[in-house]
Design a protein around this motif. Sequence first.
Motif, PDB file in Angstrom:
ATOM      1  N   ILE A  12       0.836  -1.200   0.000  1.00  0.00           N
ATOM      2  CA  ILE A  12       0.000   0.000   0.000  1.00  0.00           C
ATOM      3  C   ILE A  12       0.875   1.256   0.000  1.00  0.00           C
ATOM      4  CG2 ILE A  12      -1.730   1.324   1.293  1.00  0.00           C
ATOM      5  CD1 ILE A  12      -2.778  -1.401   2.292  1.00  0.00           C
ATOM      6  N   CYS A  13       1.760   1.365   0.991  1.00  0.00           N
ATOM      7  CA  CYS A  13       2.594   2.572   1.100  1.00  0.00           C
ATOM      8  C   CYS A  13       3.959   2.407   0.422  1.00  0.00           C
ATOM      9  CB  CYS A  13       2.799   2.951   2.563  1.00  0.00           C
ATOM     10  SG  CYS A  13       3.727   1.730   3.522  1.00  0.00           S
ATOM     11  N   LEU A  14       4.288   1.169   0.022  1.00  0.00           N
ATOM     12  CA  LEU A  14       5.553   0.836  -0.651  1.00  0.00           C
ATOM     13  C   LEU A  14       6.785   1.119   0.194  1.00  0.00           C
ATOM     14  CD1 LEU A  14       4.683   2.099  -4.243  1.00  0.00           C
ATOM     15  CD2 LEU A  14       4.392  -0.199  -3.291  1.00  0.00           C
ATOM     16  N   GLN A  15       6.621   1.156   1.520  1.00  0.00           N
ATOM     17  CA  GLN A  15       7.731   1.347   2.446  1.00  0.00           C
ATOM     18  C   GLN A  15       8.173  -0.017   2.966  1.00  0.00           C
ATOM     19  OE1 GLN A  15       9.194   4.385   3.264  1.00  0.00           O
ATOM     20  NE2 GLN A  15       7.936   5.009   1.532  1.00  0.00           N
ATOM     21  N   PRO A  16       9.465  -0.191   3.235  1.00  0.00           N
ATOM     22  CA  PRO A  16       9.926  -1.484   3.761  1.00  0.00           C
ATOM     23  C   PRO A  16       9.393  -1.723   5.177  1.00  0.00           C
ATOM     24  CG  PRO A  16      11.740   0.098   3.675  1.00  0.00           C
ATOM     25  CD  PRO A  16      10.558   0.761   3.043  1.00  0.00           C
ATOM     26  N   SER A  18       9.502  -2.845   9.015  1.00  0.00           N
ATOM     27  CA  SER A  18      10.529  -2.699  10.047  1.00  0.00           C
ATOM     28  C   SER A  18      10.021  -3.344  11.325  1.00  0.00           C
ATOM     29  CB  SER A  18      10.845  -1.220  10.282  1.00  0.00           C
ATOM     30  OG  SER A  18       9.773  -0.590  10.956  1.00  0.00           O
ATOM     31  N   ARG A  19      10.894  -3.408  12.296  1.00  0.00           N
ATOM     32  CA  ARG A  19      10.500  -3.993  13.577  1.00  0.00           C
ATOM     33  C   ARG A  19       9.987  -2.940  14.548  1.00  0.00           C
ATOM     34  NH1 ARG A  19      13.871  -9.098  15.556  1.00  0.00           N
ATOM     35  NH2 ARG A  19      13.444 -10.418  13.779  1.00  0.00           N
ATOM     36  N   THR A  20       9.901  -1.694  14.112  1.00  0.00           N
ATOM     37  CA  THR A  20       9.438  -0.640  15.011  1.00  0.00           C
ATOM     38  C   THR A  20       8.191   0.052  14.479  1.00  0.00           C
ATOM     39  OG1 THR A  20      10.998   0.890  13.986  1.00  0.00           O
ATOM     40  CG2 THR A  20      11.705  -0.187  16.002  1.00  0.00           C
ATOM     41  N   GLU A  21       8.266   0.688  13.340  1.00  0.00           N
ATOM     42  CA  GLU A  21       7.143   1.494  12.860  1.00  0.00           C
ATOM     43  C   GLU A  21       6.265   0.768  11.841  1.00  0.00           C
ATOM     44  OE1 GLU A  21       9.004   4.982  11.360  1.00  0.00           O
ATOM     45  OE2 GLU A  21       9.897   5.465  13.287  1.00  0.00           O
ATOM     46  N   LYS A  22       6.861   0.053  10.931  1.00  0.00           N
ATOM     47  CA  LYS A  22       6.125  -0.602   9.837  1.00  0.00           C
ATOM     48  C   LYS A  22       6.098  -2.105  10.041  1.00  0.00           C
ATOM     49  CE  LYS A  22       5.588   3.072   7.142  1.00  0.00           C
ATOM     50  NZ  LYS A  22       4.338   3.471   6.558  1.00  0.00           N
ATOM     51  N   ILE A  23       5.543  -2.528  11.164  1.00  0.00           N
ATOM     52  CA  ILE A  23       5.507  -3.948  11.517  1.00  0.00           C
ATOM     53  C   ILE A  23       4.562  -4.690  10.565  1.00  0.00           C
ATOM     54  CG2 ILE A  23       4.860  -5.590  13.332  1.00  0.00           C
ATOM     55  CD1 ILE A  23       5.672  -3.401  15.349  1.00  0.00           C
ATOM     56  N   PRO A  24       5.014  -5.823  10.000  1.00  0.00           N
ATOM     57  CA  PRO A  24       4.162  -6.578   9.064  1.00  0.00           C
ATOM     58  C   PRO A  24       3.078  -7.357   9.806  1.00  0.00           C
ATOM     59  CG  PRO A  24       6.278  -7.679   9.343  1.00  0.00           C
ATOM     60  CD  PRO A  24       6.347  -6.395  10.116  1.00  0.00           C
ATOM     61  N   ARG A  25       1.823  -6.970   9.607  1.00  0.00           N
ATOM     62  CA  ARG A  25       0.682  -7.612  10.279  1.00  0.00           C
ATOM     63  C   ARG A  25      -0.166  -8.353   9.255  1.00  0.00           C
ATOM     64  NH1 ARG A  25       1.064  -7.143  15.883  1.00  0.00           N
ATOM     65  NH2 ARG A  25       2.060  -5.164  16.355  1.00  0.00           N
ATOM     66  N   MET A  26      -0.670  -9.531   9.661  1.00  0.00           N
ATOM     67  CA  MET A  26      -1.474 -10.357   8.762  1.00  0.00           C
ATOM     68  C   MET A  26      -2.958 -10.203   9.060  1.00  0.00           C
ATOM     69  SD  MET A  26       0.259 -14.050   7.993  1.00  0.00           S
ATOM     70  CE  MET A  26       0.021 -14.620   9.650  1.00  0.00           C
ATOM     71  N   LEU A  27      -3.714 -10.014   8.011  1.00  0.00           N
ATOM     72  CA  LEU A  27      -5.172 -10.066   8.136  1.00  0.00           C
ATOM     73  C   LEU A  27      -5.589 -11.531   8.209  1.00  0.00           C
ATOM     74  CD1 LEU A  27      -6.180  -7.316   5.539  1.00  0.00           C
ATOM     75  CD2 LEU A  27      -6.180  -7.137   8.031  1.00  0.00           C
ATOM     76  N   PHE A  33       0.215  -6.439   5.559  1.00  0.00           N
ATOM     77  CA  PHE A  33       0.380  -4.998   5.337  1.00  0.00           C
ATOM     78  C   PHE A  33       1.007  -4.415   6.595  1.00  0.00           C
ATOM     79  CE2 PHE A  33      -3.426  -6.549   3.250  1.00  0.00           C
ATOM     80  CZ  PHE A  33      -3.174  -6.221   1.926  1.00  0.00           C
ATOM     81  N   CYS A  34       1.539  -3.216   6.492  1.00  0.00           N
ATOM     82  CA  CYS A  34       2.127  -2.601   7.689  1.00  0.00           C
ATOM     83  C   CYS A  34       1.018  -2.092   8.614  1.00  0.00           C
ATOM     84  CB  CYS A  34       3.099  -1.478   7.313  1.00  0.00           C
ATOM     85  SG  CYS A  34       2.346   0.010   6.668  1.00  0.00           S
ATOM     86  N   GLY A  35       1.331  -2.038   9.893  1.00  0.00           N
ATOM     87  CA  GLY A  35       0.373  -1.609  10.909  1.00  0.00           C
ATOM     88  C   GLY A  35      -0.258  -0.253  10.630  1.00  0.00           C
ATOM     89  N   PRO A  36       0.536   0.796  10.275  1.00  0.00           N
ATOM     90  CA  PRO A  36      -0.063   2.098  10.020  1.00  0.00           C
ATOM     91  C   PRO A  36      -1.068   2.092   8.854  1.00  0.00           C
ATOM     92  CG  PRO A  36       2.285   2.354  10.413  1.00  0.00           C
ATOM     93  CD  PRO A  36       2.006   0.876  10.337  1.00  0.00           C
ATOM     94  N   CYS A  37      -0.776   1.326   7.806  1.00  0.00           N
ATOM     95  CA  CYS A  37      -1.728   1.260   6.682  1.00  0.00           C
ATOM     96  C   CYS A  37      -3.001   0.541   7.096  1.00  0.00           C
ATOM     97  CB  CYS A  37      -1.089   0.566   5.477  1.00  0.00           C
ATOM     98  SG  CYS A  37       0.119   1.594   4.619  1.00  0.00           S
TER      99      CYS A  37
END
Length: 141
Positions: A12-16, A18-27, A33-37
């Motif tokens: 969605i955001c095309l950002q890598p 990470s273990r802090t801000e863009k944590i990969p979460r599964m639906l 997708f990352c948590g913020p998206c």
Amino acid sequence: MGLTSEDMECCICLQPYSRTEKIPRMLHCKHTFCGPCLQTMSSLQSGLLTVRCPLCRWITCTGSILTLSGSLWVNTEIWDQILDRQQEEEEEEEEEEEEKEWMGANRQTQTTTQYECSPSGHSGLRLKLQKFLRRMKHKVL
């Protein structure tokens, strides 16, 4: 089956990830997708947080007591790869830094060597200075 570089970023955001801000979460449909998206895509309906997967349209529902990020699983396959890639990048950066330092030291050595090997440029200046001082000495006396 290994992960590609596309698997290592939120589609969605095309950002890598990470273990802090863009944590990969599964639906619940297993898309990641990352948590913020996911937070941005979520909506509160009848006391439930819902997210419609942008890839398959499956709706994931969670209780509103927890945050969306707190109630969804982390994609551990991606999570494990994040650390490996970060370590590789840090090692590459360290190697580049060491190479720059070595190149800088090598340039300083070359510069110093050039000055040490060519004292003839300084000897001409020394002779001129000595002649000038003799003339001044004779004028004063």
